[in-house]
Design an enzyme around this catalytic site. Structure first.
Site, PDB file in Angstrom:
ATOM      1  N   LEU A  60      12.077 -19.577  -5.218  1.00 34.81           N
ATOM      2  CA  LEU A  60      11.057 -18.737  -4.539  1.00 34.81           C
ATOM      3  C   LEU A  60       9.988 -19.285  -5.678  1.00 34.81           C
ATOM      4  O   LEU A  60       9.655 -18.799  -6.473  1.00 34.81           O
ATOM      5  CB  LEU A  60      11.350 -17.749  -4.365  1.00 34.81           C
ATOM      6  CG  LEU A  60      10.367 -16.599  -4.237  1.00 34.81           C
ATOM      7  CD1 LEU A  60      10.153 -15.921  -2.963  1.00 34.81           C
ATOM      8  CD2 LEU A  60      11.514 -15.340  -4.202  1.00 34.81           C
TER       9      LEU A  60
ATOM     10  N   ARG B 215     -11.219   2.267  -9.871  1.00 37.23           N
ATOM     11  CA  ARG B 215     -10.293   3.588 -10.196  1.00 37.23           C
ATOM     12  C   ARG B 215     -10.479   3.726 -10.944  1.00 37.23           C
ATOM     13  O   ARG B 215     -10.732   2.951 -12.159  1.00 37.23           O
ATOM     14  CB  ARG B 215      -8.507   2.990  -9.463  1.00 37.23           C
ATOM     15  CG  ARG B 215      -8.278   2.304  -8.499  1.00 37.23           C
ATOM     16  CD  ARG B 215      -7.428   2.252  -7.721  1.00 37.23           C
ATOM     17  NE  ARG B 215      -7.050   2.125  -6.448  1.00 37.23           N
ATOM     18  CZ  ARG B 215      -5.600   1.522  -6.216  1.00 37.23           C
ATOM     19  NH1 ARG B 215      -4.472   1.820  -6.866  1.00 37.23           N
ATOM     20  NH2 ARG B 215      -5.307   1.322  -4.999  1.00 37.23           N
TER      21      ARG B 215
ATOM     22  N   ASP C  70       1.309  -1.031   0.381  1.00 34.56           N
ATOM     23  CA  ASP C  70       0.137  -0.417  -0.165  1.00 34.56           C
ATOM     24  C   ASP C  70       0.979   1.277   0.377  1.00 34.56           C
ATOM     25  O   ASP C  70       1.895   1.697   0.178  1.00 34.56           O
ATOM     26  CB  ASP C  70      -1.121  -0.183   0.860  1.00 34.56           C
ATOM     27  CG  ASP C  70      -2.515   0.650   1.326  1.00 34.56           C
ATOM     28  OD1 ASP C  70      -2.130   1.248   0.017  1.00 34.56           O
ATOM     29  OD2 ASP C  70      -2.982   0.313   2.066  1.00 34.56           O
ATOM     30  N   GLY C  71       0.222   2.110  -0.741  1.00 36.21           N
ATOM     31  CA  GLY C  71       0.974   3.932  -0.519  1.00 36.21           C
ATOM     32  C   GLY C  71       1.870   4.211  -2.067  1.00 36.21           C
ATOM     33  O   GLY C  71       1.760   5.130  -1.581  1.00 36.21           O
TER      34      GLY C  71
ATOM     35  N   TRP D 291     -10.648  -1.925  -9.241  1.00 36.94           N
ATOM     36  CA  TRP D 291     -11.819  -1.640 -10.437  1.00 36.94           C
ATOM     37  C   TRP D 291     -12.422  -0.528 -10.361  1.00 36.94           C
ATOM     38  O   TRP D 291     -12.529  -0.031 -11.788  1.00 36.94           O
ATOM     39  CB  TRP D 291     -12.701  -3.254 -11.347  1.00 36.94           C
ATOM     40  CG  TRP D 291     -11.836  -4.219 -10.950  1.00 36.94           C
ATOM     41  CD1 TRP D 291     -12.281  -5.306 -10.495  1.00 36.94           C
ATOM     42  CD2 TRP D 291     -11.598  -4.740 -12.643  1.00 36.94           C
ATOM     43  NE1 TRP D 291     -11.405  -6.826 -10.695  1.00 36.94           N
ATOM     44  CE2 TRP D 291     -11.103  -5.740 -12.602  1.00 36.94           C
ATOM     45  CE3 TRP D 291     -11.284  -3.827 -13.418  1.00 36.94           C
ATOM     46  CZ2 TRP D 291      -9.793  -6.544 -12.975  1.00 36.94           C
ATOM     47  CZ3 TRP D 291     -10.476  -4.576 -14.297  1.00 36.94           C
ATOM     48  CH2 TRP D 291      -9.832  -6.173 -14.125  1.00 36.94           C
TER      49      TRP D 291
ATOM     50  N   SER E 132      -8.934  -5.631   4.473  1.00 32.61           N
ATOM     51  CA  SER E 132      -8.726  -5.555   3.128  1.00 32.61           C
ATOM     52  C   SER E 132      -9.325  -6.739   2.372  1.00 32.61           C
ATOM     53  O   SER E 132      -8.633  -6.734   0.868  1.00 32.61           O
ATOM     54  CB  SER E 132      -8.427  -4.330   2.675  1.00 32.61           C
ATOM     55  OG  SER E 132      -7.610  -3.392   3.040  1.00 32.61           O
TER      56      SER E 132
ATOM     57  N   HIS F  55       2.929   4.072  -9.081  1.00 28.54           N
ATOM     58  CA  HIS F  55       3.043   2.347  -9.260  1.00 28.54           C
ATOM     59  C   HIS F  55       3.812   1.712 -10.093  1.00 28.54           C
ATOM     60  O   HIS F  55       4.636   0.551  -9.132  1.00 28.54           O
ATOM     61  CB  HIS F  55       1.702   2.005  -9.818  1.00 28.54           C
ATOM     62  CG  HIS F  55       0.439   3.056  -9.634  1.00 28.54           C
ATOM     63  ND1 HIS F  55      -0.135   2.262  -8.019  1.00 28.54           N
ATOM     64  CD2 HIS F  55      -1.192   2.869 -10.255  1.00 28.54           C
ATOM     65  CE1 HIS F  55      -1.314   2.572  -7.543  1.00 28.54           C
ATOM     66  NE2 HIS F  55      -1.781   3.260  -8.439  1.00 28.54           N
TER      67      HIS F  55
ATOM     68  N   ARG G 259       0.380   7.365  -2.593  1.00 27.80           N
ATOM     69  CA  ARG G 259       0.643   8.273  -1.941  1.00 27.80           C
ATOM     70  C   ARG G 259       1.754   8.577  -2.038  1.00 27.80           C
ATOM     71  O   ARG G 259       2.895  10.374  -1.578  1.00 27.80           O
ATOM     72  CB  ARG G 259       0.393   8.419  -0.175  1.00 27.80           C
ATOM     73  CG  ARG G 259      -0.115  10.167   1.072  1.00 27.80           C
ATOM     74  CD  ARG G 259      -0.617   9.074   2.291  1.00 27.80           C
ATOM     75  NE  ARG G 259      -1.377   7.526   2.233  1.00 27.80           N
ATOM     76  CZ  ARG G 259      -1.623   7.421   3.372  1.00 27.80           C
ATOM     77  NH1 ARG G 259      -0.509   7.463   4.369  1.00 27.80           N
ATOM     78  NH2 ARG G 259      -2.100   5.361   3.497  1.00 27.80           N
ATOM     79  N   TRP G 260       2.589   8.234  -2.872  1.00 23.56           N
ATOM     80  CA  TRP G 260       4.084   8.511  -2.718  1.00 23.56           C
ATOM     81  C   TRP G 260       4.329   9.558  -3.977  1.00 23.56           C
ATOM     82  O   TRP G 260       5.398  10.515  -3.367  1.00 23.56           O
ATOM     83  CB  TRP G 260       4.800   7.123  -2.777  1.00 23.56           C
ATOM     84  CG  TRP G 260       6.976   6.837  -3.310  1.00 23.56           C
ATOM     85  CD1 TRP G 260       7.594   6.670  -1.906  1.00 23.56           C
ATOM     86  CD2 TRP G 260       7.176   7.789  -4.403  1.00 23.56           C
ATOM     87  NE1 TRP G 260       8.256   7.242  -2.399  1.00 23.56           N
ATOM     88  CE2 TRP G 260       8.447   7.993  -4.213  1.00 23.56           C
ATOM     89  CE3 TRP G 260       6.474   7.626  -5.442  1.00 23.56           C
ATOM     90  CZ2 TRP G 260       9.417   7.498  -4.523  1.00 23.56           C
ATOM     91  CZ3 TRP G 260       7.331   7.811  -6.442  1.00 23.56           C
ATOM     92  CH2 TRP G 260       8.760   7.536  -6.488  1.00 23.56           C
TER      93      TRP G 260
HETATM   94  C1  V07 Z   1       1.508  -3.675  -9.433  1.00 25.47           C
HETATM   95  C2  V07 Z   1       3.280  -2.234  -8.838  1.00 25.47           C
HETATM   96  C3  V07 Z   1       3.863  -2.913  -7.104  1.00 25.47           C
HETATM   97  C4  V07 Z   1       2.621  -1.582  -5.919  1.00 25.47           C
HETATM   98  C5  V07 Z   1       0.884  -2.346  -6.181  1.00 25.47           C
HETATM   99  C6  V07 Z   1       0.319  -2.297  -6.722  1.00 25.47           C
HETATM  100  C7  V07 Z   1       0.901  -2.068  -8.572  1.00 25.47           C
HETATM  101  C8  V07 Z   1       4.488  -6.284 -10.135  1.00 25.47           C
HETATM  102  C9  V07 Z   1       2.996  -6.901 -11.008  1.00 25.47           C
HETATM  103  C10 V07 Z   1       2.956  -8.305 -11.558  1.00 25.47           C
HETATM  104  C11 V07 Z   1       2.223  -9.045 -11.851  1.00 25.47           C
HETATM  105  C12 V07 Z   1       1.787  -9.894 -11.499  1.00 25.47           C
HETATM  106  C13 V07 Z   1       3.292 -10.881 -12.682  1.00 25.47           C
HETATM  107  C14 V07 Z   1       4.155 -10.186 -13.211  1.00 25.47           C
HETATM  108  C15 V07 Z   1       4.601  -8.524 -12.270  1.00 25.47           C
HETATM  109  C16 V07 Z   1       2.045  -5.909 -10.333  1.00 25.47           C
HETATM  110  C17 V07 Z   1      -0.414  -5.118 -10.912  1.00 25.47           C
HETATM  111  C18 V07 Z   1       0.421  -3.704 -10.408  1.00 25.47           C
HETATM  112  C19 V07 Z   1      -1.305  -4.801 -11.302  1.00 25.47           C
HETATM  113  F1  V07 Z   1       3.071 -12.138 -13.145  1.00 25.47           F
HETATM  114  N1  V07 Z   1       4.162  -5.480  -9.621  1.00 25.47           N
HETATM  115  N2  V07 Z   1       2.459  -5.230 -10.086  1.00 25.47           N
HETATM  116  N3  V07 Z   1       0.759  -6.255 -10.898  1.00 25.47           N
HETATM  117  N4  V07 Z   1       1.331  -2.717  -9.275  1.00 25.47           N
END
Ligand code: V07
Length: 263
Positions: A148, A88, A37-38, A86, A213, A54, A41-42
């Site tokens: 991992l 947003r 989260d955040g 969704w 949440s 993001h 805001r960042w």
């Molecule tokens: C997202 C970056 C992290 C902060 C939270 C919201 C934004 C990595 C992925 C991702 C997802 C699946 C995958 C590889 C990478 C991602 C979304 C949002 C929707 F196989 N970061 N990130 N997907 N954020």
């Protein structure tokens, strides 16, 4: 002195565990789940658009995945997109749906090198087909990796997951494959999307919010929670170690007692 396969003697190179002063007796959580989260805001604090937050948050995902892998953590579950997200603005949702591709384009070689397995939980069918394709490819390419497990919660909601499990169980009962009297906690566990994973040992939520949440409600029954005011893009190796140390301190209090005895 005996050299290991990397050409370095054990004395020359300290493992991340050793650098962090973790003894082998210190319990490293097997499964860490994070509510990231955040990010908005960042960005706001820097007068940047939310999507910049993001993007920075995505870079943190890479950093923390590396760190978790180095520590020998078995599963890292990250709440990337909730069923609530969704609501947003469409432009923000579109940007978020492009992030898996951005992430995998740059990180896939290292994922393979590190033997990381990419997995997903959530209602995948509602994601844009281009996102589904990228996710399916990543899961397929890494399915034989034994390191991992990097588990992304995408379009995930815990109550929806439980409803789905209940319906699947009902279908099996109506077909005569499952006896109502035999249903117990392990039956429910086995019908959730995490059936192949251990339960999280540690839940981290960033950015000062102190609620679940709709995240992994069933699976978090015995999990230790750790909250921080740090915004996700500012989260780093040190913050992760702080959370792990807090986890270890709590676990040491039970000195030698096994899970079943303390619960
Ligand atoms: C997202 C970056 C992290 C902060 C939270 C919201 C934004 C990595 C992925 C991702 C997802 C699946 C995958 C590889 C990478 C991602 C979304 C949002 C929707 F196989 N970061 N990130 N997907 N954020």
């Amino acid at each position: 002195m005996l050299k290991n396969i990397f050409g370095k003697s054990k004395k020359e190179k300290k493992s991340l565990k050793e650098q962090q002063n973790l003894s082998n007796n210190d319990l490293i959580p097997s499964h860490i789940a994070i509510i990231m989260d955040g990010n908005g805001r960042w960005a706001k604090k820097r007068a940047l658009p939310r999507v910049a937050g993001h993007h920075e948050g995505m870079k943190t995902v890479r950093k923390i995945a590396r760190c978790a892998d180095d520590l020998g953590i078995k599963v890292l579950t990250l709440y990337a997109f909730s069923t609530e997200n969704w609501k947003r603005p469409k432009s923000e949702v579109d940007y978020l749906m492009g992030l898996p591709e951005k992430f995998l384009k740059s990180f896939m070689p290292e994922i393979m090198e590190r033997n990381i397995r990419v997995q997903m939980m959530g209602e995948k069918g509602a994601l844009p087909t281009s996102t589904q394709t990228v996710l399916n490819e990543a899961m397929e390419r890494t399915k034989n990796n034994s390191g991992l497990i990097l588990n992304f919660a995408m379009n995930y909601g815990s109550r929806a997951e439980i409803v789905r499990a209940m319906k699947d169980i009902m279908v099996e009962v109506s077909k005569g494959n499952l006896n109502v009297d035999s249903i117990d906690e392990s039956t429910i566990t086995n019908y959730l999307m995490t059936s192949q994973l251990p339960e999280p040992d540690l839940l981290i939520r960033t950015s000062g919010e102190v609620r679940l949440s709709n995240f992994m409600l069933w699976q978090l029954a015995y999990t230790e929670f750790w909250f921080t005011d740090t915004l996700w893009p500012d989260f780093n190796e040190e913050t992760l170690m702080e959370a792990i140390h807090a986890f270890q301190k709590r676990n040491r209090r039970y000195g030698g007692l096994k899970g079943e005895e303390i619960n």
